[in-house]
Motif scaffolding. Sequence first.
Motif, PDB file in Angstrom:
ATOM      1  N   TYR A   1       0.832  -1.209   0.000  1.00 28.31           N
ATOM      2  CA  TYR A   1       0.000   0.000   0.000  1.00 28.31           C
ATOM      3  C   TYR A   1       0.864   1.255   0.000  1.00 28.31           C
ATOM      4  O   TYR A   1       0.564   2.229  -0.715  1.00 28.31           O
ATOM      5  CB  TYR A   1      -0.947  -0.011   1.215  1.00 28.31           C
ATOM      6  CG  TYR A   1      -1.927  -1.153   1.179  1.00 28.31           C
ATOM      7  CD1 TYR A   1      -2.450  -1.576  -0.029  1.00 28.31           C
ATOM      8  CD2 TYR A   1      -2.315  -1.815   2.318  1.00 28.31           C
ATOM      9  CE1 TYR A   1      -3.335  -2.626  -0.087  1.00 28.31           C
ATOM     10  CE2 TYR A   1      -3.199  -2.873   2.269  1.00 28.31           C
ATOM     11  CZ  TYR A   1      -3.704  -3.268   1.055  1.00 28.31           C
ATOM     12  OH  TYR A   1      -4.577  -4.310   0.993  1.00 28.31           O
TER      13      TYR A   1
ATOM     14  N   LEU B   1       2.006   1.733  -3.477  1.00 29.90           N
ATOM     15  CA  LEU B   1       0.959   2.232  -4.378  1.00 29.90           C
ATOM     16  C   LEU B   1       0.762   3.730  -4.190  1.00 29.90           C
ATOM     17  O   LEU B   1       0.586   4.467  -5.167  1.00 29.90           O
ATOM     18  CB  LEU B   1      -0.349   1.482  -4.126  1.00 29.90           C
ATOM     19  CG  LEU B   1      -0.373   0.042  -4.601  1.00 29.90           C
ATOM     20  CD1 LEU B   1      -1.628  -0.649  -4.142  1.00 29.90           C
ATOM     21  CD2 LEU B   1      -0.274  -0.027  -6.100  1.00 29.90           C
ATOM     22  N   VAL B   2       0.829   4.209  -2.939  1.00 25.15           N
ATOM     23  CA  VAL B   2       0.697   5.647  -2.702  1.00 25.15           C
ATOM     24  C   VAL B   2       1.849   6.396  -3.355  1.00 25.15           C
ATOM     25  O   VAL B   2       1.650   7.425  -4.033  1.00 25.15           O
ATOM     26  CB  VAL B   2       0.633   5.920  -1.181  1.00 25.15           C
ATOM     27  CG1 VAL B   2       0.717   7.409  -0.917  1.00 25.15           C
ATOM     28  CG2 VAL B   2      -0.639   5.361  -0.605  1.00 25.15           C
TER      29      VAL B   2
ATOM     30  N   LEU C   1       1.252   6.608  -7.099  1.00 27.42           N
ATOM     31  CA  LEU C   1       0.267   7.608  -7.517  1.00 27.42           C
ATOM     32  C   LEU C   1       0.849   9.020  -7.398  1.00 27.42           C
ATOM     33  O   LEU C   1       0.656   9.853  -8.299  1.00 27.42           O
ATOM     34  CB  LEU C   1      -1.005   7.473  -6.669  1.00 27.42           C
ATOM     35  CG  LEU C   1      -1.783   6.182  -6.893  1.00 27.42           C
ATOM     36  CD1 LEU C   1      -2.974   6.119  -5.978  1.00 27.42           C
ATOM     37  CD2 LEU C   1      -2.238   6.081  -8.327  1.00 27.42           C
TER      38      LEU C   1
ATOM     39  N   PRO D   1      -5.762  -2.642  -3.957  1.00 29.31           N
ATOM     40  CA  PRO D   1      -4.777  -2.578  -5.043  1.00 29.31           C
ATOM     41  C   PRO D   1      -5.415  -2.439  -6.420  1.00 29.31           C
ATOM     42  O   PRO D   1      -4.903  -1.692  -7.269  1.00 29.31           O
ATOM     43  CB  PRO D   1      -4.042  -3.921  -4.909  1.00 29.31           C
ATOM     44  CG  PRO D   1      -4.190  -4.289  -3.508  1.00 29.31           C
ATOM     45  CD  PRO D   1      -5.542  -3.824  -3.111  1.00 29.31           C
TER      46      PRO D   1
ATOM     47  N   ALA E   1      -6.334   1.142  -6.842  1.00 30.96           N
ATOM     48  CA  ALA E   1      -5.152   1.975  -7.093  1.00 30.96           C
ATOM     49  C   ALA E   1      -4.728   1.880  -8.554  1.00 30.96           C
ATOM     50  O   ALA E   1      -4.378   2.891  -9.182  1.00 30.96           O
ATOM     51  CB  ALA E   1      -4.010   1.551  -6.175  1.00 30.96           C
ATOM     52  N   CYS E   2      -4.792   0.660  -9.131  1.00 28.66           N
ATOM     53  CA  CYS E   2      -4.464   0.492 -10.551  1.00 28.66           C
ATOM     54  C   CYS E   2      -5.406   1.313 -11.413  1.00 28.66           C
ATOM     55  O   CYS E   2      -4.982   1.946 -12.384  1.00 28.66           O
ATOM     56  CB  CYS E   2      -4.568  -0.962 -10.957  1.00 28.66           C
ATOM     57  SG  CYS E   2      -3.269  -1.972 -10.360  1.00 28.66           S
TER      58      CYS E   2
END
Lengths: 183, 145, 112
Positions: A5, A8-9, A12, C3, C6-7
Amino acid sequence: MIELYVLLVAMLAAAIVAIEVKDLLAAAVAMGIVGFSVAIAFILVQAPDLAIVQIVVEILAVVFFAAVLLRTTHRDSTVSRRITPVMVFPSVVFGFFVVLFGVIVAIALRELPAFGSPAMRVAGEYLAIGMEQTGAANLVASVILDFRAYDTLGEAVVLFTAVVGVLTVVRQLGRKEDKGREE
Amino acid sequence: MRGMSLIVQTVARLVAGMLFLFGCYIVLHGHLTPGGGFAGGVLIAAAYILVSLAFGSVENVEQHRYTFSSVFESMGGLGFVLLGLMGYVAGLDFLNNLWADYGTPLRLVSGGIIPLANVAISMKVGAGLFGIFLALGASRFVMKD
Amino acid sequence: MVPFLACIVLFLFGLYAVLLKRNIIKIIIGFSIMEYAVNLFFAFAGFKREALAPIITDVGMVRNFVDPLPQALVLTSIVIALATTALMLALAMRIYEKYKTFDIAEIRRLKG
């Protein structure tokens, strides 16, 4: 899975930087950050084949961007401008598309198996008989070069087409007459 | 294109050979460990790109490299198609995995045509990407401004 | 589920860059980001908890592996993505040579 996670942050945030920053070289480097985060995420979801390819490909992508930007310009002159009437229609279309896409995603995610427990209807067979039928211990290699080798053949053709396209677009042969006629 | 400083050239001289060997290792062990023709081919291309960037080149050398890369890419593509056509020669399907049970599993000699196809794909990918790099960054295709 | 979301957000960032940015290099970066998002989505779709990478290291081992099929599909797609990015960059370089700008609105104005 907390590290996934965090990654992923970071991905982005780097994507926002890559899209909005004013210097194009910085944008290419931020795109590299996104790519390397993707590589680490591949390791976290147990895909070492993909991680190796992604790291090396990302290095080459940044090198290609740098090669082009250093030969042209690396200042983005369009960032600081105010919104012009030309941009209104694409913005409305994009907003409409995001809403539509959100609805479809909401429907599709309900059908998809939850994260961490895939269906594996086809893959179960590959896992069970993969090594006995092909003799390769790396099951990804046995899938791309034996069970689904046509995919790889198609990939080779696409790569060849792209290389021929780059060389055709870039080279200067046969463009001299064109320039003479214009001037 | 121009070469770079003495430090970069020394490091490149040390690293490029190892990078090439590591690429070959990844290609040849593609059916046993992570990696394979794609990763190894891109690594081999990276070794050549490192040498090109560090030492620079003149137009004549670039012409040679360009010919070299296009020949190797065509060889890789042809090799893969020929491996596929050998299935027909044996009386089976296109891209059939011949000799799949030759050698012992988990050893280097195993996997039928998979290691050979890995080698062909690595030649194709490596030479193709090196050719793209030459086209995008080299002085033969210099732009007038 | 997070997830996957997020993708999808990453995909929409790339789509935003492709549709609404006026700089050609930013558009190419948007395409790259969309490619990353799709590749990552495939890898996440094949992930299985408490499972190993799909590589057999011992003949008799328990085959509790993640799904190798999405990984095989993505493996080819990554290299194709690099080649098509290079093709787009070559086109952008040609456009800059002719018009001396990356701004697509300027290019439209200068055309003809």
